[in-house]
Scaffold this motif. Structure first.
Motif, PDB file in Angstrom:
ATOM      1  N   THR A 180       0.794  -1.237   0.000  1.00  0.00           N
ATOM      2  CA  THR A 180       0.000   0.000   0.000  1.00  0.00           C
ATOM      3  C   THR A 180       0.824   1.284   0.000  1.00  0.00           C
ATOM      4  O   THR A 180       0.325   2.338  -0.395  1.00  0.00           O
ATOM      5  CB  THR A 180      -0.909   0.037   1.239  1.00  0.00           C
ATOM      6  OG1 THR A 180      -0.095   0.119   2.429  1.00  0.00           O
ATOM      7  CG2 THR A 180      -1.795  -1.198   1.312  1.00  0.00           C
ATOM      8  N   HIS A 181       2.053   1.223   0.491  1.00  0.00           N
ATOM      9  CA  HIS A 181       2.906   2.407   0.665  1.00  0.00           C
ATOM     10  C   HIS A 181       2.290   3.423   1.626  1.00  0.00           C
ATOM     11  O   HIS A 181       2.615   4.613   1.587  1.00  0.00           O
ATOM     12  CB  HIS A 181       3.205   3.073  -0.684  1.00  0.00           C
ATOM     13  CG  HIS A 181       3.887   2.164  -1.657  1.00  0.00           C
ATOM     14  ND1 HIS A 181       5.198   1.766  -1.514  1.00  0.00           N
ATOM     15  CD2 HIS A 181       3.418   1.545  -2.774  1.00  0.00           C
ATOM     16  CE1 HIS A 181       5.524   0.956  -2.508  1.00  0.00           C
ATOM     17  NE2 HIS A 181       4.466   0.799  -3.286  1.00  0.00           N
ATOM     18  N   LEU A 182       1.395   2.939   2.491  1.00  0.00           N
ATOM     19  CA  LEU A 182       0.814   3.784   3.528  1.00  0.00           C
ATOM     20  C   LEU A 182       1.614   3.633   4.819  1.00  0.00           C
ATOM     21  O   LEU A 182       2.392   2.696   4.979  1.00  0.00           O
ATOM     22  CB  LEU A 182      -0.646   3.390   3.778  1.00  0.00           C
ATOM     23  CG  LEU A 182      -1.624   3.632   2.625  1.00  0.00           C
ATOM     24  CD1 LEU A 182      -2.977   2.996   2.931  1.00  0.00           C
ATOM     25  CD2 LEU A 182      -1.789   5.129   2.352  1.00  0.00           C
TER      26      LEU A 182
ATOM     27  N   ASP B 276       4.311   8.785   2.109  1.00  0.00           N
ATOM     28  CA  ASP B 276       4.103  10.192   2.440  1.00  0.00           C
ATOM     29  C   ASP B 276       5.349  10.790   3.071  1.00  0.00           C
ATOM     30  O   ASP B 276       5.977  10.182   3.944  1.00  0.00           O
ATOM     31  CB  ASP B 276       2.929  10.353   3.418  1.00  0.00           C
ATOM     32  CG  ASP B 276       1.586  10.140   2.732  1.00  0.00           C
ATOM     33  OD1 ASP B 276       1.570  10.101   1.486  1.00  0.00           O
ATOM     34  OD2 ASP B 276       0.579  10.021   3.440  1.00  0.00           O
TER      35      ASP B 276
ATOM     36  N   LYS C 271      -5.338  13.552   6.608  1.00  0.00           N
ATOM     37  CA  LYS C 271      -4.896  12.163   6.747  1.00  0.00           C
ATOM     38  C   LYS C 271      -6.099  11.270   7.053  1.00  0.00           C
ATOM     39  O   LYS C 271      -7.003  11.662   7.792  1.00  0.00           O
ATOM     40  CB  LYS C 271      -3.885  12.025   7.887  1.00  0.00           C
ATOM     41  CG  LYS C 271      -2.623  12.851   7.717  1.00  0.00           C
ATOM     42  CD  LYS C 271      -1.600  12.147   6.859  1.00  0.00           C
ATOM     43  CE  LYS C 271      -0.268  12.882   6.885  1.00  0.00           C
ATOM     44  NZ  LYS C 271       0.774  12.194   6.108  1.00  0.00           N
TER      45      LYS C 271
ATOM     46  N   GLY D 122      -2.553   7.490   5.875  1.00  0.00           N
ATOM     47  CA  GLY D 122      -1.771   8.301   4.955  1.00  0.00           C
ATOM     48  C   GLY D 122      -2.571   9.462   4.420  1.00  0.00           C
ATOM     49  O   GLY D 122      -3.698   9.733   4.864  1.00  0.00           O
ATOM     50  N   ASN D 123      -1.985  10.157   3.478  1.00  0.00           N
ATOM     51  CA  ASN D 123      -2.648  11.264   2.810  1.00  0.00           C
ATOM     52  C   ASN D 123      -4.025  10.816   2.318  1.00  0.00           C
ATOM     53  O   ASN D 123      -4.156   9.755   1.710  1.00  0.00           O
ATOM     54  CB  ASN D 123      -1.778  11.724   1.640  1.00  0.00           C
ATOM     55  CG  ASN D 123      -2.410  12.829   0.842  1.00  0.00           C
ATOM     56  OD1 ASN D 123      -3.251  12.570  -0.021  1.00  0.00           O
ATOM     57  ND2 ASN D 123      -2.011  14.057   1.116  1.00  0.00           N
TER      58      ASN D 123
ATOM     59  N   GLU E 144      -5.970  11.694  -0.050  1.00  0.00           N
ATOM     60  CA  GLU E 144      -6.114  11.472  -1.490  1.00  0.00           C
ATOM     61  C   GLU E 144      -5.558  10.109  -1.881  1.00  0.00           C
ATOM     62  O   GLU E 144      -6.187   9.358  -2.634  1.00  0.00           O
ATOM     63  CB  GLU E 144      -5.396  12.582  -2.261  1.00  0.00           C
ATOM     64  CG  GLU E 144      -5.573  12.489  -3.772  1.00  0.00           C
ATOM     65  CD  GLU E 144      -4.921  13.643  -4.510  1.00  0.00           C
ATOM     66  OE1 GLU E 144      -4.916  13.617  -5.758  1.00  0.00           O
ATOM     67  OE2 GLU E 144      -4.417  14.566  -3.836  1.00  0.00           O
ATOM     68  N   ARG E 145      -4.385   9.778  -1.356  1.00  0.00           N
ATOM     69  CA  ARG E 145      -3.793   8.473  -1.637  1.00  0.00           C
ATOM     70  C   ARG E 145      -4.642   7.359  -1.021  1.00  0.00           C
ATOM     71  O   ARG E 145      -4.910   6.334  -1.645  1.00  0.00           O
ATOM     72  CB  ARG E 145      -2.368   8.410  -1.081  1.00  0.00           C
ATOM     73  CG  ARG E 145      -1.706   7.033  -1.239  1.00  0.00           C
ATOM     74  CD  ARG E 145      -0.392   6.982  -0.480  1.00  0.00           C
ATOM     75  NE  ARG E 145       0.580   7.891  -1.042  1.00  0.00           N
ATOM     76  CZ  ARG E 145       1.373   7.598  -2.066  1.00  0.00           C
ATOM     77  NH1 ARG E 145       1.284   6.404  -2.633  1.00  0.00           N
ATOM     78  NH2 ARG E 145       2.234   8.472  -2.517  1.00  0.00           N
TER      79      ARG E 145
ATOM     80  N   ALA F 276      -7.858   6.472  -2.819  1.00  0.00           N
ATOM     81  CA  ALA F 276      -7.684   5.855  -4.134  1.00  0.00           C
ATOM     82  C   ALA F 276      -7.810   4.337  -4.057  1.00  0.00           C
ATOM     83  O   ALA F 276      -8.059   3.675  -5.066  1.00  0.00           O
ATOM     84  CB  ALA F 276      -6.325   6.240  -4.714  1.00  0.00           C
TER      85      ALA F 276
END
Length: 244
Positions: A91-93, A115, A192, A214-215, A217-218, A221
């Protein structure tokens, strides 16, 4: 409150705005006699939990030693290390592992995602039980009598996000338990969002939670069903490992 509890209460005096305490502070803020205060700081200093400085007492090196031990050997952290890496890779979160402490939630692990701006409530930062997915997913699994006590003692501002009446509050808690996860947006950090799932001990009691955040917007998604399934499965694996 017994003598041991009174002694440990001294450690609660340390705050960002009060990193050093003295006998006068202990007596004035806790209502202890000078004799008791001197006895408690002596015992805490002998245990390495306090260290004597020219202006008073600060937290001692034994706390750092215990922190290192927890980082390396804590059962909850040990049970989740590979899972943490997999979730971040997918996820990169940002990821948090959190534990319940009295009526507070403490983040015991924080791992960064994509982020650049990290969460304000990172490792070691306490948060109350009424704000954020991290805390509310723990709150939902407390015993009914615990929930009622917390509800009765809560400030109206805390309850606005959940339910101002006991009926609405209970429904919100039931919804989280039914879903098996909780999502929040901007409750701790503006912009967030996060999703959290509960972790239980070997007897099925709520122990803590695992969170991806996380952000917004991210975060938004992602397909919500994908994230919820990911988190519920991860929390169940950790729970199973803790149970042995």
């Amino acid at each position: 409150m017994n003598s041991l509890s009174r002694m440990l209460e001294v450690l609660n005096l340390f705050k960002p705005e009060q990193p050093v305490i003295d006998i006068e502070v202990i007596c004035s803020q806790l209502g202890y006699t000078s004799a008791s205060a001197y006895r408690y700081v002596k015992e805490l200093s002998n245990a390495g939990l306090l260290v004597r400085l020219p202006r008073g007492y600060a937290l001692g090196p034994r706390i750092i030693e215990l922190d290192r031990h927890m980082t390396q050997f804590d059962p909850l952290l040990a049970a989740s290390r590979d899972i943490v890496g997999d979730l971040i890779a997918q996820t990169h979160l940002e990821l948090l592992i959190s534990e319940l402490y009295d009526s507070t939630v403490i983040n015991i692990l924080q791992r960064s995602g994509a982020d650049e701006q990290a969460l304000n409530f990172g490792r070691g930062r306490p948060m109350d039980l009424f704000r954020s997915a991290t805390a509310k997913v723990i709150l939902a699994y407390l015993l009914p009598r615990q929930l009622k006590r917390l509800f009765d003692n809560a400030a109206p501002g805390d309850l606005e996000r959940i339910g101002l009446t006991w009926k609405d509050f209970s429904k919100a808690m039931l919804r989280i338990r039914k879903d098996g996860y909780c999502i929040s947006e901007g409750e701790l950090d503006p912009g967030k969002s996060g999703i959290a799932a509960p972790i239980f001990d070997e007897k099925g009691r709520i122990l803590g939670s695992i969170t991806l955040a996380g952000n917004s917007e991210r975060f938004n998604a992602f397909n919500r069903e994908f994230l919820s399934t990911l988190m519920i499965d991860a929390a169940r694996k950790i729970t199973s490992r803790i149970a042995g």
